[in-house]
Design a protein around this motif. Sequence first.
Motif, PDB file in Angstrom:
ATOM      1  N   ASP A   8       0.806  -1.134   0.049  1.00 37.50           N
ATOM      2  CA  ASP A   8       0.072  -0.093  -0.071  1.00 37.50           C
ATOM      3  C   ASP A   8       0.872   1.132  -0.001  1.00 37.50           C
ATOM      4  O   ASP A   8       0.800   1.846   0.984  1.00 37.50           O
ATOM      5  N   VAL A   9       1.596   1.363  -1.068  1.00 39.27           N
ATOM      6  CA  VAL A   9       2.186   2.630  -1.370  1.00 39.27           C
ATOM      7  C   VAL A   9       1.735   3.249  -2.721  1.00 39.27           C
ATOM      8  O   VAL A   9       1.230   2.579  -3.487  1.00 39.27           O
ATOM      9  N   PRO A  10       2.260   4.483  -2.979  1.00 35.42           N
ATOM     10  CA  PRO A  10       1.834   5.054  -4.149  1.00 35.42           C
ATOM     11  C   PRO A  10       2.163   4.200  -5.414  1.00 35.42           C
ATOM     12  O   PRO A  10       3.271   3.581  -5.329  1.00 35.42           O
ATOM     13  N   PHE A  11       1.558   4.335  -6.321  1.00 35.21           N
ATOM     14  CA  PHE A  11       1.593   3.289  -7.724  1.00 35.21           C
ATOM     15  C   PHE A  11       3.208   3.428  -8.107  1.00 35.21           C
ATOM     16  O   PHE A  11       3.798   2.633  -8.443  1.00 35.21           O
ATOM     17  N   TRP A  12       3.475   4.758  -8.208  1.00 35.03           N
ATOM     18  CA  TRP A  12       5.029   4.868  -8.886  1.00 35.03           C
ATOM     19  C   TRP A  12       6.086   4.278  -7.912  1.00 35.03           C
ATOM     20  O   TRP A  12       6.942   3.485  -8.666  1.00 35.03           O
ATOM     21  N   PHE A  13       5.920   4.134  -6.696  1.00 31.74           N
ATOM     22  CA  PHE A  13       6.849   3.792  -5.841  1.00 31.74           C
ATOM     23  C   PHE A  13       6.691   2.032  -5.696  1.00 31.74           C
ATOM     24  O   PHE A  13       7.675   1.430  -5.838  1.00 31.74           O
ATOM     25  N   ARG A  14       5.356   1.577  -5.624  1.00 33.17           N
ATOM     26  CA  ARG A  14       5.273   0.291  -5.988  1.00 33.17           C
ATOM     27  C   ARG A  14       5.612  -0.287  -6.993  1.00 33.17           C
ATOM     28  O   ARG A  14       6.209  -1.458  -7.218  1.00 33.17           O
ATOM     29  N   SER A  15       5.365   0.157  -8.329  1.00 34.73           N
ATOM     30  CA  SER A  15       5.895  -0.100  -9.703  1.00 34.73           C
ATOM     31  C   SER A  15       7.535  -0.470  -9.494  1.00 34.73           C
ATOM     32  O   SER A  15       7.956  -1.210 -10.060  1.00 34.73           O
ATOM     33  N   PHE A  16       8.026   0.474  -8.950  1.00 33.27           N
ATOM     34  CA  PHE A  16       9.525   0.616  -8.927  1.00 33.27           C
ATOM     35  C   PHE A  16       9.980  -0.664  -8.109  1.00 33.27           C
ATOM     36  O   PHE A  16      10.923  -1.362  -8.663  1.00 33.27           O
ATOM     37  N   LEU A  17       9.441  -0.667  -6.939  1.00 28.98           N
ATOM     38  CA  LEU A  17       9.751  -1.804  -5.946  1.00 28.98           C
ATOM     39  C   LEU A  17       9.471  -3.209  -6.541  1.00 28.98           C
ATOM     40  O   LEU A  17      10.339  -3.875  -6.548  1.00 28.98           O
ATOM     41  N   VAL A  18       8.250  -3.438  -7.062  1.00 34.44           N
ATOM     42  CA  VAL A  18       7.791  -4.573  -7.440  1.00 34.44           C
ATOM     43  C   VAL A  18       8.544  -4.924  -9.069  1.00 34.44           C
ATOM     44  O   VAL A  18       9.331  -6.203  -9.143  1.00 34.44           O
ATOM     45  N   ARG A  19       8.229  -3.929 -10.005  1.00 33.20           N
ATOM     46  CA  ARG A  19       8.721  -4.457 -11.204  1.00 33.20           C
ATOM     47  C   ARG A  19      10.175  -4.198 -11.592  1.00 33.20           C
ATOM     48  O   ARG A  19      11.042  -4.562 -12.439  1.00 33.20           O
ATOM     49  N   GLY A  20      10.736  -3.145 -10.687  1.00 28.66           N
ATOM     50  CA  GLY A  20      12.137  -2.526 -10.986  1.00 28.66           C
ATOM     51  C   GLY A  20      13.042  -3.629 -10.351  1.00 28.66           C
ATOM     52  O   GLY A  20      14.131  -3.515 -10.376  1.00 28.66           O
TER      53      GLY A  20
END
Length: 345
Positions: free
Chosen positions: A35-47
């Motif tokens: 439950d973090v902002p999409f940009w950070f979640r995307s960076f964390l998960v997909r990056g």
Amino acid sequence: MKGVLLVNLGSPDSTNPKDVKKYLDEFLMDPRVIDVPFWFRSFLVRGIILNTRPKKSAEAYQKIWWDEGSPLIVLSERLQKKVQEKTTVPIALAMRYGSMTLKKGLQELVDQGVDEVLTIPLYPQFAMATTETIDVRVEELKKEFFPQLQITSLPAFYNKSEYIEVLSKSIAEKLKNVDYEHLLFSYHGVPERHIRKSDITKSHCKIDGSCCITDSPAHEFCYRHQCLKTTELVAEKLNLQAGTYSSSFQSRLGFDPWLKPPTDRTIERMGLNGVKKMAIVTPAFVSDCLETLEEIAMEGEEIFHEAGGKEFTVIPCLNDRDDWAEVVTGWIDQWRIVDVKTAIA
């Protein structure tokens, strides 16, 4: 016409890293899981995560995979079959993540003429990352594809006498001839912030050792309270003596504060403190899965032995036990004639 949708977590289609990566992407990109902002979640998960985790997770799935497929899927299907045999209400099965989608499950019921659905999230305790994400996704699907459906969700059943009875019986049966020193109730972990976010009073949940045992409307959606209450009720049912049991939380992810104490460190501490025989049960799950079969039954036992422990007894989840299927069927049959909240009160 009424119908029921049983819902569990989900599973990759296979142990191939590509399938595992696809599954993890859907799971970890859920804003109620991370439950973090999409940009950070995307960076964390997909990056980051999806560049390393799929291969390791695939190896873990390979250790527990059955000839029939994913244990969680197979066990959920067996439960569905048993419940269907006990009631005339159509019973469908879906997963929150993976190819057995909620949309497919709802469509299966609609195709049978169903216009009123009871969803049963197969989680005893409420949490953002389990029950809530199911309810939210079902509502989204209703608005977009099934506006004609009337949908009700079964509330958390962690404290219902019939559930506690079956859970306690399953533990007692497994431990009947086991000489154990400590019984650990291991629940799936969540970040502490999830507890505060779910606090409908916005002030009660402080995770300070007292809030979970102080009556409050917040307990209706407090995962920590519901886990600790499950342990308390089972201990009372089994007449467990103080000091011979405790609760812990497994499967931490990231560096934010998660519910404590952590299961792996608790198991290690038991061994280091001289406990030679321990048993462990995982009441946040009703179906055995990666978290119970690999993380607990394999990794947990290894940690215990390395710390000096000798005997490590793992108690299976309720899975497709006949008495558990009877309990689920009972809730369904009561729902046919009364409001669901009344049915399991």
